[in-house]
Design a protein around this motif. Structure first.
Motif: not given
Length: 62
Positions: A13-15, A19-20, A28-30, A35-41
């Motif tokens: 989450s922090l990375l 990065a964004l 993009a912080v919002l 987006l990271a959670l979507f990619l992980l799933v």
């Protein structure tokens, strides 16, 4: 609280937030954590889940 609800690692989450924000600015912080959670799933469903199902099919075919 978010890590318990989503099982998203804090480091990821922090990375993604850093990065964004570097790539696309503060707006993009919002979207960084969702987006990271979507990619992980997506990776879990497409690659990890798919590999487990195909391995089961190979075992059951014998």
């Amino acid at each position: 609280m978010q890590a318990d609800a989503t099982s998203l690692p804090l480091v990821l989450s922090l990375l993604s937030t850093v990065a964004l924000s570097i790539l696309f600015g503060l707006s993009a912080v919002l979207l960084a954590t969702p987006l990271a959670l979507f990619l992980l799933v997506a990776v879990d469903l497409l690659y990890v889940g798919g590999a487990a199902k195909s391995a089961e099919d190979l075992v059951n075919a014998r």
